[in-house]
Structures are given as C-alpha cells and as structure tokens.
Design a protein around this motif. Structure first.
Motif, PDB file in Angstrom:
ATOM      1  N   MET A 162      52.808  44.858   2.601  1.00 15.97           N
ATOM      2  CA  MET A 162      52.669  44.525   4.023  1.00 15.97           C
ATOM      3  C   MET A 162      51.218  44.231   4.366  1.00 15.97           C
ATOM      4  N   GLU A 163      50.293  44.953   3.748  1.00 15.55           N
ATOM      5  CA  GLU A 163      48.870  44.692   3.987  1.00 15.55           C
ATOM      6  C   GLU A 163      48.499  43.283   3.540  1.00 15.55           C
ATOM      7  N   TRP A 164      48.991  42.863   2.392  1.00 16.68           N
ATOM      8  CA  TRP A 164      48.727  41.492   1.917  1.00 16.68           C
ATOM      9  C   TRP A 164      49.355  40.468   2.856  1.00 16.68           C
ATOM     10  N   ALA A 165      50.545  40.754   3.350  1.00 15.52           N
ATOM     11  CA  ALA A 165      51.210  39.840   4.286  1.00 15.52           C
ATOM     12  C   ALA A 165      50.398  39.715   5.567  1.00 15.52           C
ATOM     13  N   LEU A 166      49.874  40.823   6.069  1.00 14.97           N
ATOM     14  CA  LEU A 166      49.054  40.783   7.285  1.00 14.97           C
ATOM     15  C   LEU A 166      47.792  39.963   7.057  1.00 14.97           C
ATOM     16  N   ARG A 167      47.172  40.131   5.903  1.00 17.92           N
ATOM     17  CA  ARG A 167      45.979  39.328   5.593  1.00 17.92           C
ATOM     18  C   ARG A 167      46.310  37.847   5.533  1.00 17.92           C
ATOM     19  N   SER A 168      47.463  37.520   4.976  1.00 15.47           N
ATOM     20  CA  SER A 168      47.844  36.105   4.891  1.00 15.47           C
ATOM     21  C   SER A 168      48.145  35.524   6.268  1.00 15.47           C
ATOM     22  N   MET A 169      48.440  36.392   7.235  1.00 14.57           N
ATOM     23  CA  MET A 169      48.667  35.949   8.613  1.00 14.57           C
ATOM     24  C   MET A 169      47.358  35.780   9.368  1.00 14.57           C
ATOM     25  N   GLY A 170      46.249  36.141   8.727  1.00  9.27           N
ATOM     26  CA  GLY A 170      44.945  35.977   9.352  1.00  9.27           C
ATOM     27  C   GLY A 170      44.335  37.254   9.884  1.00  9.27           C
ATOM     28  N   CYS A 171      44.925  38.377   9.602  1.00 10.74           N
ATOM     29  CA  CYS A 171      44.377  39.643  10.083  1.00 10.74           C
ATOM     30  C   CYS A 171      43.373  40.171   9.063  1.00 10.74           C
ATOM     31  N   ASN A 172      42.111  40.076   9.412  1.00 11.65           N
ATOM     32  CA  ASN A 172      41.053  40.546   8.527  1.00 11.65           C
ATOM     33  C   ASN A 172      40.024  41.282   9.360  1.00 11.65           C
ATOM     34  N   PRO A 173      39.882  42.583   9.237  1.00  9.14           N
ATOM     35  CA  PRO A 173      40.548  43.463   8.284  1.00  9.14           C
ATOM     36  C   PRO A 173      42.045  43.548   8.569  1.00  9.14           C
ATOM     37  N   SER A 174      42.773  44.044   7.596  1.00  7.23           N
ATOM     38  CA  SER A 174      44.239  44.034   7.691  1.00  7.23           C
ATOM     39  C   SER A 174      44.793  44.995   8.740  1.00  7.23           C
ATOM     40  N   VAL A 175      44.034  46.011   9.108  1.00  9.96           N
ATOM     41  CA  VAL A 175      44.483  46.958  10.135  1.00  9.96           C
ATOM     42  C   VAL A 175      43.350  47.242  11.111  1.00  9.96           C
ATOM     43  N   PRO A 176      43.619  47.534  12.340  1.00 12.08           N
ATOM     44  CA  PRO A 176      44.934  47.522  12.943  1.00 12.08           C
ATOM     45  C   PRO A 176      45.424  46.087  13.152  1.00 12.08           C
ATOM     46  N   ALA A 177      46.702  45.886  13.000  1.00 17.60           N
ATOM     47  CA  ALA A 177      47.342  44.603  13.267  1.00 17.60           C
ATOM     48  C   ALA A 177      48.341  44.835  14.396  1.00 17.60           C
ATOM     49  N   VAL A 178      48.159  44.120  15.495  1.00 19.74           N
ATOM     50  CA  VAL A 178      48.946  44.365  16.698  1.00 19.74           C
ATOM     51  C   VAL A 178      49.893  43.196  16.965  1.00 19.74           C
ATOM     52  N   PHE A 179      51.134  43.555  17.255  1.00 19.32           N
ATOM     53  CA  PHE A 179      52.158  42.588  17.641  1.00 19.32           C
ATOM     54  C   PHE A 179      52.697  43.000  18.996  1.00 19.32           C
TER      55      PHE A 179
END
Length: 102
Positions: free
Chosen positions: A52-69
């Motif tokens: 999931m962390e890799w998926a978040l990075r591929s969505m453009g979230c860098n750093p990978s967390v926190p990722a908010v939806f």
C-alpha cells in the motif's frame, strides 16, 4: 493499488499513516478536532502495508504518509491538508463528503 482505492472509498475520510509518524498523528488529530472520525489505516501494522505504501507513492504521495482521502478522492499529504485547512477548504471538503455536519 486496488486495496488502497477500496479502503479509501469505504468511509468519507480516510488517512493512511504509520504509528511512529508525528505528522500522521497531527493530521489525524486535526480531523478529530474538526468533528470527523476518519478511518485510520496504519501501514506498519497491516500485512499489506508495504504494498500500500508503494501504491500511495505511485499516486504521487511523497512522503507516503500521511495520505489523506476525502470522499474517496486523494487529497494529499500533510502539507496539502494543512494548506486546505488554513484557507478553509478542508472543512468544506469534509462537509461535502458528509464526514462532518455543521
């Protein structure tokens, strides 16, 4: 990627975090203070966390967390959320997604 999208769409507000991340804690607390009860998924405690962390990075979230939806849509990381909060958009987004009522 499918798991991230599935989890992100199950609740009006979703935050992907890590238990040791202070910004993750701060963003989660901000949501609680605004009256939202986000679904919080701690990647370091999930068997699929690394993927999931890799998926978040591929969505453009860098750093990978926190990722908010919000409302199933990717909003961004802590910097993006804080910017939205400062200009008043975050509260409006939460209201539109029915994560809070005012």
């Amino acid at each position: 990627m499918d798991r991230v999208r599935e989890l992100a769409s199950k609740k009006a507000a979703v935050i992907f975090t890590k238990s040791s991340c202070y910004m993750c804690h701060s963003i989660t607390q901000l949501f609680y203070e605004l009256g939202a009860s986000p679904a919080v998924h701690e990647l370091d405690k999930d068997g699929y966390g690394r993927e999931m962390e890799w998926a978040l990075r591929s969505m453009g979230c860098n750093p990978s967390v926190p990722a908010v939806f919000i409302g199933g849509k990717f909003v961004g990381s802590s910097k993006d959320v804080i910017s939205l909060h400062v200009d008043g958009s975050l509260k409006q987004m939460l209201m539109a997604a029915k994560a809070i009522w005012f």
